[in-house]
Design a protein around this motif. Sequence first.
Motif, PDB file in Angstrom:
ATOM      1  N   ILE B  51      36.515  42.202  31.729  1.00  0.00           N
ATOM      2  CA  ILE B  51      37.470  43.285  31.994  1.00  0.00           C
ATOM      3  C   ILE B  51      37.529  43.558  33.494  1.00  0.00           C
ATOM      4  CG2 ILE B  51      37.899  45.759  31.662  1.00  0.00           C
ATOM      5  CD1 ILE B  51      36.776  45.360  28.792  1.00  0.00           C
ATOM      6  N   ALA B  53      36.761  41.287  35.853  1.00  0.00           N
ATOM      7  CA  ALA B  53      37.249  40.098  36.555  1.00  0.00           C
ATOM      8  C   ALA B  53      37.890  39.147  35.549  1.00  0.00           C
ATOM      9  CB  ALA B  53      36.096  39.410  37.283  1.00  0.00           C
ATOM     10  N   PRO B  54      39.069  39.504  35.052  1.00  0.00           N
ATOM     11  CA  PRO B  54      39.680  38.717  33.979  1.00  0.00           C
ATOM     12  C   PRO B  54      40.023  37.303  34.393  1.00  0.00           C
ATOM     13  CG  PRO B  54      41.214  40.357  34.804  1.00  0.00           C
ATOM     14  CD  PRO B  54      39.914  40.609  35.478  1.00  0.00           C
ATOM     15  N   ILE B  55      39.911  36.381  33.431  1.00  0.00           N
ATOM     16  CA  ILE B  55      40.361  35.021  33.684  1.00  0.00           C
ATOM     17  C   ILE B  55      41.526  34.737  32.749  1.00  0.00           C
ATOM     18  CG2 ILE B  55      38.246  33.981  34.586  1.00  0.00           C
ATOM     19  CD1 ILE B  55      37.611  33.159  31.690  1.00  0.00           C
ATOM     20  N   ARG B  56      42.399  33.865  33.188  1.00  0.00           N
ATOM     21  CA  ARG B  56      43.535  33.531  32.341  1.00  0.00           C
ATOM     22  C   ARG B  56      43.197  32.262  31.569  1.00  0.00           C
ATOM     23  NH1 ARG B  56      49.136  32.471  35.066  1.00  0.00           N
ATOM     24  NH2 ARG B  56      48.589  30.312  34.732  1.00  0.00           N
ATOM     25  N   THR B  58      45.174  31.067  28.937  1.00  0.00           N
ATOM     26  CA  THR B  58      46.350  30.397  28.418  1.00  0.00           C
ATOM     27  C   THR B  58      47.582  31.024  29.040  1.00  0.00           C
ATOM     28  OG1 THR B  58      47.613  29.934  26.424  1.00  0.00           O
ATOM     29  CG2 THR B  58      46.322  31.921  26.415  1.00  0.00           C
ATOM     30  N   THR B  59      48.708  30.418  28.805  1.00  0.00           N
ATOM     31  CA  THR B  59      49.915  30.964  29.382  1.00  0.00           C
ATOM     32  C   THR B  59      51.022  30.932  28.338  1.00  0.00           C
ATOM     33  OG1 THR B  59      51.414  30.846  31.262  1.00  0.00           O
ATOM     34  CG2 THR B  59      50.686  28.755  30.339  1.00  0.00           C
ATOM     35  N   ALA B  60      52.018  31.754  28.555  1.00  0.00           N
ATOM     36  CA  ALA B  60      53.138  31.812  27.620  1.00  0.00           C
ATOM     37  C   ALA B  60      54.365  32.261  28.376  1.00  0.00           C
ATOM     38  CB  ALA B  60      52.824  32.792  26.495  1.00  0.00           C
ATOM     39  N   ALA B  63      55.213  37.804  27.813  1.00  0.00           N
ATOM     40  CA  ALA B  63      53.954  38.525  27.659  1.00  0.00           C
ATOM     41  C   ALA B  63      53.663  38.889  26.205  1.00  0.00           C
ATOM     42  CB  ALA B  63      53.978  39.788  28.511  1.00  0.00           C
ATOM     43  N   LEU B  66      51.228  36.844  23.850  1.00  0.00           N
ATOM     44  CA  LEU B  66      49.781  36.772  24.047  1.00  0.00           C
ATOM     45  C   LEU B  66      49.165  38.157  23.899  1.00  0.00           C
ATOM     46  CD1 LEU B  66      49.439  34.591  27.258  1.00  0.00           C
ATOM     47  CD2 LEU B  66      48.829  33.926  24.944  1.00  0.00           C
ATOM     48  N   TYR B  67      47.900  38.173  23.537  1.00  0.00           N
ATOM     49  CA  TYR B  67      47.179  39.449  23.535  1.00  0.00           C
ATOM     50  C   TYR B  67      45.724  39.202  23.915  1.00  0.00           C
ATOM     51  CZ  TYR B  67      46.468  44.317  22.337  1.00  0.00           C
ATOM     52  OH  TYR B  67      46.211  45.656  22.405  1.00  0.00           O
ATOM     53  N   TRP B  68      45.511  38.237  24.776  1.00  0.00           N
ATOM     54  CA  TRP B  68      44.154  37.804  25.096  1.00  0.00           C
ATOM     55  C   TRP B  68      43.340  38.922  25.741  1.00  0.00           C
ATOM     56  CZ3 TRP B  68      39.638  35.689  26.159  1.00  0.00           C
ATOM     57  CH2 TRP B  68      39.152  35.650  27.459  1.00  0.00           C
ATOM     58  N   PHE B  69      43.864  39.548  26.749  1.00  0.00           N
ATOM     59  CA  PHE B  69      43.104  40.583  27.449  1.00  0.00           C
ATOM     60  C   PHE B  69      42.948  41.815  26.564  1.00  0.00           C
ATOM     61  CE2 PHE B  69      42.446  43.550  31.162  1.00  0.00           C
ATOM     62  CZ  PHE B  69      41.230  42.997  31.515  1.00  0.00           C
ATOM     63  N   GLY B  70      43.996  42.092  25.777  1.00  0.00           N
ATOM     64  CA  GLY B  70      43.915  43.204  24.827  1.00  0.00           C
ATOM     65  C   GLY B  70      42.777  42.968  23.834  1.00  0.00           C
TER      66      GLY B  70
END
Lengths: 365, 237
Positions: B51, B53-56, B58-60, B63, B66-70
Amino acid sequence: MGNASQSIWGSMQSKGYSRRDFLQFCAVAATMAGLGREGVGEVVSAFDRKAKPPVVWMHFQECTCCSESFLRASHPIVADVLLDVLSLNYTETLQAASGFQAEKCLNDTIQNNKGKYIVLVEGAVPLHDDGVYCMIGGRTAESILHEVAKDAAAVIAWGSCASNGCVQAAKPNPTGATPIQKLVDVPVINVPGCPPIADVMMAVVTHLVVLGQIPSLDDQGRPKEFYSRRVHDTCYRRANYDAGLFVESFDDENARKGYCLYKVGCKGPVTYNACSVVKWNEGTSYPIQSGHGCIGCSEAGFWDKGPFYQHLPSFPGFGIESTADTVGAAVGLVTLAGVAAHAVMTNVRKKKIISEVHEDDQPEV
Amino acid sequence: MRSQMATTQSTAHAGHPAEYRRVYVWEFPVRSYHWINAVCMVGLCGTGYLIGAPIRITTAPEAWQLYWFGSIRFVHFLCAFVYFFNFLVRIYWGFVGNEYANWKNFFPFTAAQRKEIVDVIKTDVLQVKLHGNLSLGHNSVASLVYLMTFVAFAVQSITGFALYSSMSASWFPHLFHWIVPLMGGEMNVRYVHHLVLWFFVVFIIVHVYLSFYHDYLEGRGTISSIVGGWKFEREKQ
């Protein structure tokens, strides 16, 4: 600057506004004060009779950006009329009077309207060295504030300077800049921001004038109407945050696509303000919409929580680039190394350990 | 020379091994607390770091796809709630559990306990007293460190739920919101919350290592005790 005993309607009439203009103004004022359509009648009857509230606008340690912002309110009818509706009896920036005349204006307002006038304060008050760092007419800001605020109905602290010290109070705070709420006993409404949003300022004043009461405040003295949500909560880039789509640097493809600015230091998630709803300059834009993260200008001490372009503040004593993460990771690595060294030592001395333990395990003869 | 002596002795006393008594040290609530806490702690540290230092991954194109960070944040909040109530259960058990679980263990300030602190430092750090007769439950240094972790738990609970309260309509997180004005805004709260993360990282490293070390050194089932609850105490001669 206007007759204080005149009603608001009377004052507008004498300036040539029609009843229709007046009713329009009342409707806008009611909306800004957070009243529904039913509230308009209440406002009309109040403004029909209510005398223009006398207001003094004090300037201490500030840059006048709050005044500048105030003048750019995006509802001109409110801005124009409100300045007429208020009896702005003293303000260093706009008044024509100077010297003794100006002082007299201030004194008369205070003497004749005890308990009724409103004080708007822009800027912090320096306390170090007997307050010599801000003097007006040979008096310190502190003594002027005490005199002005003593009999005030309410005090509005404009901007971050008056609410929490802002840049003057940044470490090491050489002048001892102090926010208004720490210095006066009367109720203070904090409207932080550097500067605060014009329409928010207008709405807070409207609320005071229309309802004659202080808007409901949160635990940091800010009006809940505008400061109960984070910039982050209503940000139009929020979906990118939840998706994990972040701008990594200001010149990358992600920045062009308008991804979330969290990783380049956006303080939106810790900043309470209405920027992403009300926006600036007649609702044109706000920092994040322009591609720059929020710097958290309405939060206390935001100058000391830098750098602006990383989300976590620097860790004190380790140089400007080191955050809690760099220091934490270093401590973690040192710990790992220590544990590894300990394990090696234990194994080197294995024979001794085993023999001691073994010896001790034997029953005594 | 010593080892030679030991060998001689052990041969001499064959048939008279030291006798050990089985002691039920960690009751079930203590063990379940430990493992639930371990899972939550690792989850909280991992997601907490992400949270910050987020890493990405995947991409789309859009927005909403995706709900990766959520999800990362959801796991963090889920672990936080479990860990908080688990902690409350442990505090309760400190009053009703057995002598090894008692809350008094975590304030090791009696004369005997203070002496044991020195003993443990001699054993763990200086390695000069390799077969000290340490407490069967928590040794005094461990107790002291656990006391520190409890303080850290409290700090993380208060600051964490205070940060969470602004996005929750529930009454519970709002119980902790008082810390925000006290600390002068959410920036400071978030900072402290993040800093204490590293305390837990260091704690986990040291705790896991020392558990194995003491298992090896004391030979009375330190590692298995947190699964089954039993430890072994040498019978008095």
